[in-house]
Design a protein around this motif. Structure first.
Motif, PDB file in Angstrom:
ATOM      1  N   GLY A 120     -27.437 -20.330  35.110  1.00  0.00           N
ATOM      2  CA  GLY A 120     -26.273 -20.133  35.964  1.00  0.00           C
ATOM      3  C   GLY A 120     -25.152 -21.067  35.557  1.00  0.00           C
ATOM      4  N   LYS A 121     -23.937 -20.545  35.568  1.00  0.00           N
ATOM      5  CA  LYS A 121     -22.782 -21.316  35.096  1.00  0.00           C
ATOM      6  C   LYS A 121     -22.542 -22.562  35.946  1.00  0.00           C
ATOM      7  CE  LYS A 121     -19.322 -18.921  33.664  1.00  0.00           C
ATOM      8  NZ  LYS A 121     -18.136 -18.031  33.652  1.00  0.00           N
ATOM      9  N   LYS A 122     -22.758 -22.464  37.251  1.00  0.00           N
ATOM     10  CA  LYS A 122     -22.494 -23.605  38.135  1.00  0.00           C
ATOM     11  C   LYS A 122     -23.428 -24.767  37.834  1.00  0.00           C
ATOM     12  CE  LYS A 122     -19.130 -21.702  40.319  1.00  0.00           C
ATOM     13  NZ  LYS A 122     -17.744 -22.233  40.191  1.00  0.00           N
ATOM     14  N   ALA A 123     -24.697 -24.457  37.554  1.00  0.00           N
ATOM     15  CA  ALA A 123     -25.647 -25.522  37.193  1.00  0.00           C
ATOM     16  C   ALA A 123     -25.264 -26.150  35.862  1.00  0.00           C
ATOM     17  CB  ALA A 123     -27.065 -24.950  37.134  1.00  0.00           C
ATOM     18  N   ARG A 124     -24.893 -25.324  34.895  1.00  0.00           N
ATOM     19  CA  ARG A 124     -24.507 -25.834  33.580  1.00  0.00           C
ATOM     20  C   ARG A 124     -23.303 -26.760  33.695  1.00  0.00           C
ATOM     21  NH1 ARG A 124     -21.138 -22.049  29.814  1.00  0.00           N
ATOM     22  NH2 ARG A 124     -19.698 -22.706  31.445  1.00  0.00           N
ATOM     23  N   ASP A 125     -22.277 -26.332  34.421  1.00  0.00           N
ATOM     24  CA  ASP A 125     -21.063 -27.144  34.549  1.00  0.00           C
ATOM     25  C   ASP A 125     -21.332 -28.456  35.267  1.00  0.00           C
ATOM     26  OD1 ASP A 125     -19.776 -25.081  33.288  1.00  0.00           O
ATOM     27  OD2 ASP A 125     -18.865 -24.246  35.101  1.00  0.00           O
ATOM     28  N   ALA A 126     -22.230 -28.430  36.250  1.00  0.00           N
ATOM     29  CA  ALA A 126     -22.520 -29.651  37.010  1.00  0.00           C
ATOM     30  C   ALA A 126     -23.285 -30.665  36.168  1.00  0.00           C
ATOM     31  CB  ALA A 126     -23.305 -29.300  38.274  1.00  0.00           C
ATOM     32  N   PHE A 127     -24.297 -30.221  35.421  1.00  0.00           N
ATOM     33  CA  PHE A 127     -25.130 -31.163  34.671  1.00  0.00           C
ATOM     34  C   PHE A 127     -24.501 -31.579  33.352  1.00  0.00           C
ATOM     35  CE2 PHE A 127     -28.332 -30.038  37.723  1.00  0.00           C
ATOM     36  CZ  PHE A 127     -29.126 -31.171  37.782  1.00  0.00           C
ATOM     37  N   ARG A 128     -23.466 -30.862  32.922  1.00  0.00           N
ATOM     38  CA  ARG A 128     -22.730 -31.318  31.740  1.00  0.00           C
ATOM     39  C   ARG A 128     -22.042 -32.655  31.985  1.00  0.00           C
ATOM     40  NH1 ARG A 128     -19.545 -26.139  29.042  1.00  0.00           N
ATOM     41  NH2 ARG A 128     -21.244 -25.435  27.677  1.00  0.00           N
ATOM     42  N   LYS A 129     -21.732 -32.943  33.241  1.00  0.00           N
ATOM     43  CA  LYS A 129     -21.020 -34.175  33.579  1.00  0.00           C
ATOM     44  C   LYS A 129     -21.969 -35.357  33.744  1.00  0.00           C
ATOM     45  CE  LYS A 129     -17.641 -31.364  36.103  1.00  0.00           C
ATOM     46  NZ  LYS A 129     -17.035 -31.071  37.428  1.00  0.00           N
ATOM     47  N   LEU A 130     -23.281 -35.094  33.674  1.00  0.00           N
ATOM     48  CA  LEU A 130     -24.259 -36.154  33.856  1.00  0.00           C
ATOM     49  C   LEU A 130     -24.896 -36.523  32.519  1.00  0.00           C
ATOM     50  CD1 LEU A 130     -25.961 -34.749  37.095  1.00  0.00           C
ATOM     51  CD2 LEU A 130     -24.078 -36.387  36.925  1.00  0.00           C
ATOM     52  N   ASP A 131     -25.715 -37.553  32.543  1.00  0.00           N
ATOM     53  CA  ASP A 131     -26.299 -38.079  31.304  1.00  0.00           C
ATOM     54  C   ASP A 131     -27.656 -37.469  30.966  1.00  0.00           C
ATOM     55  OD1 ASP A 131     -24.118 -39.751  31.008  1.00  0.00           O
ATOM     56  OD2 ASP A 131     -25.038 -41.368  32.173  1.00  0.00           O
ATOM     57  N   PHE A 132     -28.106 -36.498  31.731  1.00  0.00           N
ATOM     58  CA  PHE A 132     -29.418 -35.905  31.469  1.00  0.00           C
ATOM     59  C   PHE A 132     -29.335 -34.903  30.323  1.00  0.00           C
ATOM     60  CE2 PHE A 132     -29.325 -36.817  36.099  1.00  0.00           C
ATOM     61  CZ  PHE A 132     -30.255 -37.848  36.094  1.00  0.00           C
ATOM     62  N   GLU A 133     -30.420 -34.808  29.573  1.00  0.00           N
ATOM     63  CA  GLU A 133     -30.462 -33.889  28.435  1.00  0.00           C
ATOM     64  C   GLU A 133     -30.592 -32.438  28.920  1.00  0.00           C
ATOM     65  OE1 GLU A 133     -33.358 -32.722  24.648  1.00  0.00           O
ATOM     66  OE2 GLU A 133     -33.695 -34.579  25.785  1.00  0.00           O
ATOM     67  N   ILE A 134     -29.680 -31.588  28.474  1.00  0.00           N
ATOM     68  CA  ILE A 134     -29.737 -30.162  28.800  1.00  0.00           C
ATOM     69  C   ILE A 134     -30.410 -29.437  27.627  1.00  0.00           C
ATOM     70  CG2 ILE A 134     -28.417 -28.082  29.321  1.00  0.00           C
ATOM     71  CD1 ILE A 134     -26.284 -29.811  30.572  1.00  0.00           C
ATOM     72  N   VAL A 135     -31.614 -28.957  27.854  1.00  0.00           N
ATOM     73  CA  VAL A 135     -32.365 -28.281  26.799  1.00  0.00           C
ATOM     74  C   VAL A 135     -31.847 -26.858  26.607  1.00  0.00           C
ATOM     75  CG1 VAL A 135     -34.655 -27.522  26.045  1.00  0.00           C
ATOM     76  CG2 VAL A 135     -34.384 -29.670  27.328  1.00  0.00           C
ATOM     77  N   ARG A 136     -31.525 -26.200  27.716  1.00  0.00           N
ATOM     78  CA  ARG A 136     -31.057 -24.808  27.652  1.00  0.00           C
ATOM     79  C   ARG A 136     -30.061 -24.554  28.769  1.00  0.00           C
ATOM     80  NH1 ARG A 136     -34.931 -19.444  27.111  1.00  0.00           N
ATOM     81  NH2 ARG A 136     -33.322 -17.854  27.400  1.00  0.00           N
ATOM     82  N   ALA A 137     -28.971 -23.883  28.449  1.00  0.00           N
ATOM     83  CA  ALA A 137     -27.946 -23.548  29.439  1.00  0.00           C
ATOM     84  C   ALA A 137     -27.635 -22.060  29.339  1.00  0.00           C
ATOM     85  CB  ALA A 137     -26.681 -24.374  29.211  1.00  0.00           C
ATOM     86  N   GLU A 138     -27.930 -21.322  30.395  1.00  0.00           N
ATOM     87  CA  GLU A 138     -27.681 -19.882  30.446  1.00  0.00           C
ATOM     88  C   GLU A 138     -26.523 -19.619  31.402  1.00  0.00           C
ATOM     89  OE1 GLU A 138     -28.957 -17.230  28.953  1.00  0.00           O
ATOM     90  OE2 GLU A 138     -30.533 -18.203  27.774  1.00  0.00           O
ATOM     91  N   ALA A 139     -25.405 -19.156  30.875  1.00  0.00           N
ATOM     92  CA  ALA A 139     -24.256 -18.794  31.701  1.00  0.00           C
ATOM     93  C   ALA A 139     -24.066 -17.285  31.664  1.00  0.00           C
ATOM     94  CB  ALA A 139     -22.997 -19.501  31.206  1.00  0.00           C
ATOM     95  N   ASP A 140     -23.488 -16.746  32.742  1.00  0.00           N
ATOM     96  CA  ASP A 140     -23.232 -15.298  32.844  1.00  0.00           C
ATOM     97  C   ASP A 140     -24.513 -14.489  32.676  1.00  0.00           C
ATOM     98  OD1 ASP A 140     -20.471 -15.813  33.102  1.00  0.00           O
ATOM     99  OD2 ASP A 140     -20.264 -15.952  30.935  1.00  0.00           O
ATOM    100  N   SER A 141     -25.611 -15.002  33.200  1.00  0.00           N
ATOM    101  CA  SER A 141     -26.891 -14.307  33.069  1.00  0.00           C
ATOM    102  C   SER A 141     -27.487 -13.903  34.415  1.00  0.00           C
ATOM    103  CB  SER A 141     -27.901 -15.195  32.332  1.00  0.00           C
ATOM    104  OG  SER A 141     -28.077 -16.423  33.019  1.00  0.00           O
ATOM    105  N   MET A 142     -26.935 -14.415  35.516  1.00  0.00           N
ATOM    106  CA  MET A 142     -27.515 -14.145  36.828  1.00  0.00           C
ATOM    107  C   MET A 142     -27.096 -12.797  37.394  1.00  0.00           C
ATOM    108  SD  MET A 142     -29.608 -16.490  37.687  1.00  0.00           S
ATOM    109  CE  MET A 142     -29.791 -16.189  39.434  1.00  0.00           C
ATOM    110  N   THR A 143     -26.120 -12.160  36.779  1.00  0.00           N
ATOM    111  CA  THR A 143     -25.655 -10.865  37.293  1.00  0.00           C
ATOM    112  C   THR A 143     -26.618  -9.747  36.916  1.00  0.00           C
ATOM    113  OG1 THR A 143     -23.372 -11.625  37.084  1.00  0.00           O
ATOM    114  CG2 THR A 143     -23.718  -9.269  37.389  1.00  0.00           C
ATOM    115  N   THR A 144     -27.053  -9.751  35.662  1.00  0.00           N
ATOM    116  CA  THR A 144     -27.927  -8.675  35.171  1.00  0.00           C
ATOM    117  C   THR A 144     -29.126  -9.276  34.444  1.00  0.00           C
ATOM    118  OG1 THR A 144     -26.598  -8.547  33.149  1.00  0.00           O
ATOM    119  CG2 THR A 144     -26.046  -7.013  34.941  1.00  0.00           C
ATOM    120  N   PHE A 145     -29.985  -9.966  35.168  1.00  0.00           N
ATOM    121  CA  PHE A 145     -31.163 -10.556  34.542  1.00  0.00           C
ATOM    122  C   PHE A 145     -32.391  -9.714  34.892  1.00  0.00           C
ATOM    123  CE2 PHE A 145     -31.167 -12.363  38.775  1.00  0.00           C
ATOM    124  CZ  PHE A 145     -32.511 -12.354  39.126  1.00  0.00           C
TER     125      PHE A 145
END
Length: 291
Positions: A120-145
């Protein structure tokens, strides 16, 4: 005091905003029906799957399958966060993100490494601002998953746990309870904790006979269990998003009505003040001519 034209422009703007919020409410309502049907059909399966797998795991040793192994020392924690791609749904996304952030910070404070899977884009945008490692970021996928996304994410989590890169896995999502309630949930899916049954529960459910062996069934079902829980989190989040957006747009529509009434009252007061000033100018002019 504002001019009549300014107040008229504000009223027109609020009415156009009301049309938008009302349309978004109707769209969210239509999407909610499908999303609610999907989670209501899938949830009994997921619950029964968990119950049956817990019964299996309770009679098996941890050494039977790597996903049953409880690590003595937890060094790395994986967190999957599921949010929506779009906003305008009140505090729904921020509640899930805050739950995930709180968990991540607690684990980090204990000296553990935190890795994040953002769906989800909102989760990706929020954790990009933090220091935690993002292994995978899926944006624009919650509409038709579909289940393919859950299987892909689940395979990554399973592979990380079996290889030792992850010692614990959590899934954070919004649970669809009702139209008015979508609480954030933190669910630990790995290691798969065996369900402890008391005597009453055992008598109620009875004992199962499994064929082939319990070890063979666990080898087949444990990886599928992780994918099922991930998929359930995605379905719950999808239904909760639309319900939260419906509520937010309904509140916005009501706020537009209240603001329109307030601006209409202001318009009438402004118009009356303008008429009073004109009358005073006329009366003043007449009195001047008489003098």
């Amino acid at each position: 005091m504002a001019s009549l034209r300014d107040v008229q422009n504000q009223i027109a703007g609020v009415k156009k905003t009301k049309q938008i919020t009302k349309a978004m409410n109707m769209v969210a309502s239509a999407k909610l029906r499908n999303a609610q049907e999907r989670i209501e059909r899938f949830r009994p399966y997921a619950n029964k799957f968990y119950e049956m797998l817990g019964d299996l795991a309770a009679g098996a040793d941890e050494s039977v399958h790597p996903l049953l192994e409880v690590r003595e020392e937890v060094k790395t924690v994986g967190i999957m966060v599921a949010t929506s791609d779009r906003g305008l749904c009140g505090a729904f996304n921020i509640n899930i993100i805050n739950t995930a952030k709180r968990l991540a910070r607690e684990k980090a404070a204990e000296g553990k490494t935190v890795k994040v899977w953002c769906i989800g884009k909102k989760a990706r945008d929020a954790f990009r601002k933090l220091d935690f490692e993002i292994v995978r970021a899926e944006a624009d996928s919650m509409t038709t998953f579909d289940f393919t996304l859950a299987a892909s994410v689940g395979n990554e989590l399973i592979a990380g746990y079996i290889s030792g890169d992850l010692d614990e896995v959590h899934v954070c999502f919004g649970e669809f309870v009702s139209m008015a309630k979508q609480p954030p949930v933190d669910l630990m899916v790995l290691p798969m904790a065996a369900q402890e049954k008391n005597e009453a529960e055992s008598a109620a459910t009875g004992d199962y006979l499994y064929e082939p062996s319990v070890e063979g069934l666990l080898a087949e079902l444990l990886p599928r269990f992780i994918k099922v829980q991930v998929y359930r989190g995605l379905l719950d989040t999808s239904a909760s998003e639309h319900a939260a957006r419906m509520a937010a747009m309904d509140n916005a529509t009501k706020a537009c009505d209240e603001l329109t009434n307030t601006l209409t009252l202001l318009y009438n007061k402004t118009r009356q003040a303008a008429i009073t000033n004109d009358l005073m100018d006329i009366v003043g002019g007449v009195e001047a001519l008489k003098g």
